[in-house]
Scaffold this motif. Structure first.
Motif, PDB file in Angstrom:
ATOM      1  N   LEU A 183      -8.637 -16.924  -0.323  1.00 44.24           N
ATOM      2  CA  LEU A 183      -7.798 -15.959   0.104  1.00 44.24           C
ATOM      3  C   LEU A 183      -8.123 -14.712  -0.742  1.00 44.24           C
ATOM      4  CD1 LEU A 183      -5.189 -14.658   1.473  1.00 44.24           C
ATOM      5  CD2 LEU A 183      -3.834 -15.949  -0.636  1.00 44.24           C
ATOM      6  N   GLU A 184      -8.506 -14.934  -2.045  1.00 46.18           N
ATOM      7  CA  GLU A 184      -8.709 -13.731  -2.845  1.00 46.18           C
ATOM      8  C   GLU A 184      -9.906 -12.886  -2.355  1.00 46.18           C
ATOM      9  OE1 GLU A 184      -9.227 -14.758  -7.254  1.00 46.18           O
ATOM     10  OE2 GLU A 184      -8.303 -16.891  -6.573  1.00 46.18           O
ATOM     11  N   HIS A 185     -10.782 -13.514  -2.061  1.00 45.07           N
ATOM     12  CA  HIS A 185     -11.967 -12.882  -1.397  1.00 45.07           C
ATOM     13  C   HIS A 185     -11.762 -11.889  -0.236  1.00 45.07           C
ATOM     14  CE1 HIS A 185     -14.220 -15.106  -4.159  1.00 45.07           C
ATOM     15  NE2 HIS A 185     -15.243 -14.312  -4.333  1.00 45.07           N
ATOM     16  N   ALA A 186     -10.813 -12.722   0.644  1.00 39.52           N
ATOM     17  CA  ALA A 186     -10.310 -11.942   2.037  1.00 39.52           C
ATOM     18  C   ALA A 186      -9.654 -10.951   1.669  1.00 39.52           C
ATOM     19  CB  ALA A 186      -9.743 -12.964   2.898  1.00 39.52           C
TER      20      ALA A 186
ATOM     21  N   ILE B 279      -6.749 -17.966  -7.994  1.00 35.84           N
ATOM     22  CA  ILE B 279      -5.671 -18.899  -7.255  1.00 35.84           C
ATOM     23  C   ILE B 279      -6.257 -19.865  -6.346  1.00 35.84           C
ATOM     24  CG2 ILE B 279      -3.760 -18.687  -5.676  1.00 35.84           C
ATOM     25  CD1 ILE B 279      -3.249 -16.952  -8.202  1.00 35.84           C
ATOM     26  N   THR B 280      -5.837 -20.960  -6.720  1.00 38.18           N
ATOM     27  CA  THR B 280      -6.603 -22.444  -6.146  1.00 38.18           C
ATOM     28  C   THR B 280      -5.225 -23.007  -5.603  1.00 38.18           C
ATOM     29  OG1 THR B 280      -6.270 -23.589  -8.188  1.00 38.18           O
ATOM     30  CG2 THR B 280      -8.556 -22.134  -7.510  1.00 38.18           C
ATOM     31  N   GLU B 281      -5.660 -24.325  -4.842  1.00 37.71           N
ATOM     32  CA  GLU B 281      -4.829 -25.118  -4.459  1.00 37.71           C
ATOM     33  C   GLU B 281      -3.748 -24.323  -3.420  1.00 37.71           C
ATOM     34  OE1 GLU B 281      -2.944 -27.388  -7.547  1.00 37.71           O
ATOM     35  OE2 GLU B 281      -4.614 -28.031  -8.393  1.00 37.71           O
TER      36      GLU B 281
ATOM     37  N   PRO C 285       7.117 -20.882  -3.014  1.00 37.64           N
ATOM     38  CA  PRO C 285       7.114 -21.982  -4.124  1.00 37.64           C
ATOM     39  C   PRO C 285       5.696 -22.777  -4.033  1.00 37.64           C
ATOM     40  CG  PRO C 285       8.829 -22.025  -2.472  1.00 37.64           C
ATOM     41  CD  PRO C 285       8.008 -21.213  -1.986  1.00 37.64           C
ATOM     42  N   THR C 286       5.327 -22.956  -5.393  1.00 41.45           N
ATOM     43  CA  THR C 286       4.081 -23.484  -5.426  1.00 41.45           C
ATOM     44  C   THR C 286       3.848 -24.122  -6.944  1.00 41.45           C
ATOM     45  OG1 THR C 286       1.559 -23.344  -5.385  1.00 41.45           O
ATOM     46  CG2 THR C 286       2.829 -21.636  -6.660  1.00 41.45           C
ATOM     47  N   THR C 287       2.950 -25.138  -7.262  1.00 40.84           N
ATOM     48  CA  THR C 287       3.022 -25.535  -8.683  1.00 40.84           C
ATOM     49  C   THR C 287       1.821 -24.972  -9.180  1.00 40.84           C
ATOM     50  OG1 THR C 287       1.647 -27.273  -7.729  1.00 40.84           O
ATOM     51  CG2 THR C 287       3.892 -27.829  -7.967  1.00 40.84           C
ATOM     52  N   PRO C 288       1.839 -24.532 -10.769  1.00 40.62           N
ATOM     53  CA  PRO C 288       0.807 -24.052 -11.283  1.00 40.62           C
ATOM     54  C   PRO C 288      -0.544 -24.858 -11.418  1.00 40.62           C
ATOM     55  CG  PRO C 288       2.331 -24.694 -12.736  1.00 40.62           C
ATOM     56  CD  PRO C 288       2.846 -25.067 -11.474  1.00 40.62           C
TER      57      PRO C 288
END
Length: 485
Positions: free
Chosen positions: A359-362, A386-388, A482-485
């Motif tokens: 996503l970051e590169h996109a 940002i992963t996962e 919502p997500t987990t770090p």
């Protein structure tokens, strides 16, 4: 190709919660208003009962006193006549003294025609003028009448009295009078006290009953309905997945059970809708990717081959027929523009960085492409890697950013656009800011198709979208996932 929201006719959670809570909410003032009104009515009834009881007691006491005065006066009249005829004044005083303990009797006296007290139930009045004794009013009434006097009066000190005057007609003697004064002050005081005690007892019973009614309305009805309404509201706002049961075997409990069944059905329907919508969006994205790849690998490659052929033809024409070389050059330029447009469509439908690099590169590629194609400066900021993130979430976030950037270019007259991606308090936050003129206020259930699609994509991935203006002005679209770090 955008996937339209499914079940557009279904009741939204917030709208359903508003209707449900308005239907079950017990108006808070009623739990106090009803007992208060009953308490006021009860106190008014107790006061009226107090007045009636007091009036009845006072009337009864007055009748008792007048009856007693009549009987006592008749007996003392006969006795006084006998003593006066025999000249036995001392014996008359003794007999009158024996009556001083009669209830309510304050004074009994025999006076002559000049108003002098000849005999009395108390020796302190003997020899005085009747006007100097408590019987002064009785003497005035008697001196103005020939017959018997029986009336109620109030002395200067406020005592309630009953006056009685009986003429003593003795042959060969002047007119004498038997004067009786009955003091009802203590009886009136006791009547007031008794009536007040009864009123206080009635008021206490009424207050306890109203307090019990308030407790029933508050704890038995209003509080339970309030808990039910709060659960329904939280369910409608998405903060809970079920409604807590309300204990009891009455209608409130039945209403709670009915709402629980309804919310379970709605929750099941929402889950089915979410799964189906996610599947539709994933299918649409797969179709986008397939079309993008076909444009890139099929038509794009064919156009590239044709462009190479035309370039070769252009070189030959320059050597053999220079007059026709210019036409070949124009054809080559048109093919380059068509190839660039096909590649742009291909990258828009299936952005290579999103599928291959994340996503970051996109988003960075989206910002760079926006700057190149529109001339409006577009920057991407991401403080940390940002992963996962699932492929579905990444795809929807990219499409939301893409739509927001297009809106800023079309409507906001922006000079700069910022795309931000970061973790914040356990949430993945995507923000798109511009410094343009701002978008019009979007209604809760309205707005343009692009805005509704962004909202729908946000809901599908379980997020929340906000629309507003940053401190510097312009427009901000913020998506919280919502997500987990």
């Amino acid at each position: 190709m955008e996937a339209a929201p499914l079940f557009s006719q279904s009741v939204s959670g917030s709208a359903w919660a508003k209707r449900a809570t308005s239907a079950v909410t017990f108006p808070p003032p009623l739990r106090f208003l009803i007992p208060a009104l009953l308490l006021l009515l009860g106190l008014l009834a107790a006061w009226m009962d107090y007045e009636l009881d007091l009036a009845n007691d006072l009337t009864r006491n007055f009748n008792d006193v007048t009856t007693q005065a009549e009987a006592t006066g008749t007996r003392l009249t006969q006795l006084s006549k006998q003593h006066l005829q025999l000249g036995e004044i001392k014996a008359l005083n003794d007999n009158l003294s024996d009556w001083k303990h009669e209830p309510w009797l304050r004074m009994a006296a025999v006076v002559d025609e000049k108003g002098h007290v000849l005999a009395s139930s108390s020796s302190q009045w003997v020899g005085l003028s009747a006007e100097e004794t408590p019987a002064a009013t009785a003497w005035k009434r008697a001196s103005q009448n020939v017959g018997k006097v029986m009336e109620s009066a109030t002395l200067d000190d406020g005592d309630f009295i009953v006056l009685a005057a009986f003429p003593l007609e003795i042959p060969a003697q002047t007119q004498h009078w038997l004067l009786l004064v009955y003091d009802r002050a203590n009886a009136v005081l006791h009547a007031h006290q008794d009536a007040r005690r009864r009123m206080e007892w009635s008021a206490s019973v009424i207050a306890i009953m109203c307090l019990g009614l308030w407790a029933i309305l508050h704890f038995g009805v209003a509080a339970r309905l309030g808990r039910l309404a709060r659960s329904v509201r939280e369910f409608g706002e998405g903060r809970t997945i079920s409604i807590e049961p309300v204990k009891g075997g009455d209608e409130v409990h039945e209403l709670s059970q009915a709402f629980r069944k309804m919310t379970r059905r709605l929750a099941d329907r929402d889950r089915e809708r979410t799964v189906l919508e996610r599947a539709v969006i994933d299918s649409a994205e797969n179709e986008r990717r397939r079309i993008g790849h076909e444009l890139h690998d099929g038509i794009g490659q064919q156009l590239t081959a044709v462009l190479m052929s035309i370039n070769g033809l252009h070189d030959e024409l320059l050597a053999k027929a220079p007059a026709f070389a210019e036409h070949a050059q124009h054809a080559s330029q048109s093919l380059r523009e068509a190839l660039a447009e096909v590649r742009g469509l291909s990258h828009g439908l299936a952005p290579v960085p999103l599928w291959e690099q994340g996503l970051e590169h996109a988003l960075q590629a989206l910002a760079d492409a926006t700057t190149r194609s529109s001339g409006v400066r577009c920057v991407f900021e991401c403080p940390e890697h940002i992963t996962e993130i699932s492929e579905s979430t990444a795809c929807n976030l990219y499409r939301i950013a893409q739509e927001a950037v297009n809106n800023a270019l079309k409507h906001a007259e922006s000079g700069e656009i910022r795309i931000g991606l970061e973790r914040r308090a356990g949430l993945l936050v995507l923000e798109i800011d511009d410094d343009g003129c701002g978008l019009p206020e979007v209604p809760a259930e309205g707005g343009g198709i692009g805005f509704r699609i962004m909202q729908h994509r946000t809901e599908v991935i379980g997020g929340r979208m906000e629309h507003g203006a940053p401190p510097a002005g312009g427009t901000r679209i913020a998506v919280h996932i919502p997500t987990t770090p």
